[in-house]
Design an enzyme around this catalytic site. Structure first.
Site, mmCIF file in Angstrom:
data_model
loop_
_atom_site.group_PDB
_atom_site.id
_atom_site.type_symbol
_atom_site.label_atom_id
_atom_site.label_comp_id
_atom_site.label_asym_id
_atom_site.label_seq_id
_atom_site.Cartn_x
_atom_site.Cartn_y
_atom_site.Cartn_z
ATOM 1 N N ARG A 225 -52.762 56.231 -1.865
ATOM 2 C CA ARG A 225 -54.004 56.747 -1.269
ATOM 3 C C ARG A 225 -54.076 58.231 -1.585
ATOM 4 O O ARG A 225 -53.048 58.930 -1.540
ATOM 5 C CB ARG A 225 -54.001 56.572 0.256
ATOM 6 N N GLU A 254 -63.316 60.101 -2.812
ATOM 7 C CA GLU A 254 -63.714 59.063 -3.771
ATOM 8 C C GLU A 254 -65.184 58.730 -3.561
ATOM 9 O O GLU A 254 -65.604 58.616 -2.410
ATOM 10 C CB GLU A 254 -62.847 57.814 -3.580
ATOM 11 N N HIS A 273 -59.838 53.879 -8.576
ATOM 12 C CA HIS A 273 -59.283 53.039 -7.509
ATOM 13 C C HIS A 273 -59.408 51.548 -7.866
ATOM 14 O O HIS A 273 -60.046 50.775 -7.133
ATOM 15 C CB HIS A 273 -59.967 53.335 -6.167
HETATM 16 P P1 NAD Z 1 -46.554 47.408 2.114
HETATM 17 O O1 NAD Z 1 -46.828 47.448 3.561
HETATM 18 O O2 NAD Z 1 -46.093 46.152 1.479
HETATM 19 O O3 NAD Z 1 -45.482 48.532 1.737
HETATM 20 C C1 NAD Z 1 -45.500 49.851 2.192
HETATM 21 C C2 NAD Z 1 -44.074 50.335 2.284
HETATM 22 O O4 NAD Z 1 -44.039 51.739 2.523
HETATM 23 C C3 NAD Z 1 -43.311 49.663 3.428
HETATM 24 O O5 NAD Z 1 -42.083 49.205 2.910
HETATM 25 C C4 NAD Z 1 -43.110 50.791 4.430
HETATM 26 O O6 NAD Z 1 -41.931 50.652 5.150
HETATM 27 C C5 NAD Z 1 -43.037 51.987 3.506
HETATM 28 N N1 NAD Z 1 -43.269 53.274 4.161
HETATM 29 C C6 NAD Z 1 -44.116 53.576 5.161
HETATM 30 N N2 NAD Z 1 -44.009 54.877 5.479
HETATM 31 C C7 NAD Z 1 -43.071 55.411 4.660
HETATM 32 C C8 NAD Z 1 -42.521 56.703 4.499
HETATM 33 N N3 NAD Z 1 -42.905 57.715 5.284
HETATM 34 N N4 NAD Z 1 -41.583 56.882 3.537
HETATM 35 C C9 NAD Z 1 -41.171 55.858 2.756
HETATM 36 N N5 NAD Z 1 -41.653 54.603 2.866
HETATM 37 C C10 NAD Z 1 -42.589 54.398 3.805
HETATM 38 O O7 NAD Z 1 -47.893 47.914 1.436
HETATM 39 P P2 NAD Z 1 -48.280 47.756 -0.125
HETATM 40 O O8 NAD Z 1 -49.079 46.528 -0.301
HETATM 41 O O9 NAD Z 1 -47.084 47.998 -0.951
HETATM 42 O O10 NAD Z 1 -49.302 48.966 -0.284
HETATM 43 C C11 NAD Z 1 -48.869 50.305 -0.047
HETATM 44 C C12 NAD Z 1 -50.086 51.206 -0.005
HETATM 45 O O11 NAD Z 1 -50.639 51.307 -1.310
HETATM 46 C C13 NAD Z 1 -51.216 50.647 0.858
HETATM 47 O O12 NAD Z 1 -51.100 51.100 2.195
HETATM 48 C C14 NAD Z 1 -52.450 51.179 0.194
HETATM 49 O O13 NAD Z 1 -52.798 52.412 0.769
HETATM 50 C C15 NAD Z 1 -52.041 51.394 -1.240
HETATM 51 N N6 NAD Z 1 -52.614 50.391 -2.165
HETATM 52 C C16 NAD Z 1 -53.396 50.837 -3.185
HETATM 53 C C17 NAD Z 1 -53.928 49.933 -4.083
HETATM 54 C C18 NAD Z 1 -54.795 50.409 -5.229
HETATM 55 O O14 NAD Z 1 -55.682 49.702 -5.637
HETATM 56 N N7 NAD Z 1 -54.571 51.568 -5.779
HETATM 57 C C19 NAD Z 1 -53.677 48.565 -3.940
HETATM 58 C C20 NAD Z 1 -52.856 48.139 -2.893
HETATM 59 C C21 NAD Z 1 -52.329 49.074 -2.010
#
Ligand code: NAD
Length: 307
Positions: A225, A254, A273
């Site tokens: 993000r 965005e 995105h």
């Molecule tokens: P997820 O919940 O599977 O994984 C997120 C991970 O980050 C978890 O393991 C959590 O424990 C960890 N985490 C949280 N806070 C943390 C910190 N301070 N330090 C280290 N690790 C931490 O989520 P995901 O599906 O892997 O997605 C992650 C993020 O990516 C989403 O929240 C979203 O914002 C973004 N995303 C972007 C796109 C895109 O199109 N660009 C697509 C999917 C997700």
């Protein structure tokens, strides 16, 4: 609650046609239709991209994204509305997008495509190109995205470090660093890749100090993000050559404003995105929704429940 009417909100159009998902879910024991803002309050459940205040009138809201930072958790909680998200489906698509960015930088594809648009036959400088095996990537966040990125990059021969809150090992990662050792983890690596959710803790986590610590020939990749990065500090680091370049799918604002200097930088790849886009997206979301409708029937806990 009884699920009688499920709406697919028109905002999902940004990712796939809402009717594709509604058609995919016609076998559910509920009426499924595509709806606009006016109809949200009259549905028991809504599948959506955007948050709308009328979502609080529903019993269940499903986000077609993994990141749910735009939803007001407290209000969901106090109104007794269930919120579920779509984590678990983006590992491979985002992993391949990140591999694409890295291959562009190593094989100079972004330059060559830019040259092609000007019908210019121009080879990279002899010392511009490199290959990926033996290089190290540090992936911050080891959830669905982080694991998908690690698996894809591991397949290309990179060493992969992970940064997470616990020090437990994770499949696909060669090494794990805890979050408090972020600077140590990114020191010396060729690629830093951000895959953490946006929370109070991760807001502007990637700041001037991070870019200062990175190698000056390292690339920064953000597919998480925009606000996890202090964007002016990133722009400074790019302009002063304190890092080599960046691939960015997400931004503090965005669409990325036309006047942003990021658009025009040679070693910056800007994507709108869309790192997780695939023609199967609606099916992957539909399968989560179907699973939860079935759990609702049997009284089991929701899959991917956030609130
Ligand atoms: P997820 O919940 O599977 O994984 C997120 C991970 O980050 C978890 O393991 C959590 O424990 C960890 N985490 C949280 N806070 C943390 C910190 N301070 N330090 C280290 N690790 C931490 O989520 P995901 O599906 O892997 O997605 C992650 C993020 O990516 C989403 O929240 C979203 O914002 C973004 N995303 C972007 C796109 C895109 O199109 N660009 C697509 C999917 C997700």
């Amino acid at each position: 609650f009884e699920l009688e009417r499920l709406g697919v909100h028109e905002s999902v159009e940004a990712v796939f046609p809402p009717s594709e998902l509604a058609d995919y879910l016609t076998d559910l024991p509920a009426t499924v239709d595509v709806i606009g803002d006016d109809e949200i309050a009259a549905r028991d459940a809504v599948v959506t991209l955007e948050y709308h205040p009328d979502c609080l009138e529903c019993a269940w809201v499903h986000s077609i994204q993994s990141g749910v930072d735009r939803f007001p958790f407290d209000e969901f909680e106090s109104n007794g509305v269930v919120l579920t998200n779509s984590t678990g489906i983006h590992g491979r698509s985002v992993g391949e997008t990140v591999a694409g960015y890295l291959l562009s930088f190593s094989r100079r594809l972004h330059d060559l495509v830019a040259n092609q648009t000007e019908r210019r036959w121009e080879r990279p400088a002899w010392d511009d190109g490199f290959t990926l095996p033996g290089k190290t990537a540090c992936v911050v966040g080891t959830g669905t995205l982080g694991r998908g990125v690690a698996e894809t990059l591991g397949g290309l021969g990179l060493e992969v470090r992970g940064v997470r809150r616990s020090d437990e090992s994770v499949p696909g990662f060669d090494e794990i660093y805890t979050d408090d050792r972020l600077l140590e983890a990114i020191e010396g690596v060729e690629f830093v890749i951000v895959t953490v959710p946006l929370t109070e803790e991760t807001h502007h986590r990637f700041d001037g100090e991070v870019f200062e610590t990175m190698r000056d020939d390292a690339y920064f990749v953000n597919v998480a993000r925009g606000p996890v990065v202090d964007e002016p500090a990133l722009i400074d680091a790019l302009e002063s050559d304190s890092i080599a370049g960046a691939a960015l799918d997400v931004f503090e604002e965005e669409p990325l404003p036309e006047e942003s200097p990021l658009w025009g930088m040679d070693e910056v790849i800007v994507t709108p995105h869309c790192a997780a886009y695939t023609r199967d997206y609606f099916r992957d979301v539909g399968d989560i929704v179907r699973e939860n409708v079935s759990r609702l029937g049997t009284g089991e806990a929701f899959h991917n429940r956030v609130v």
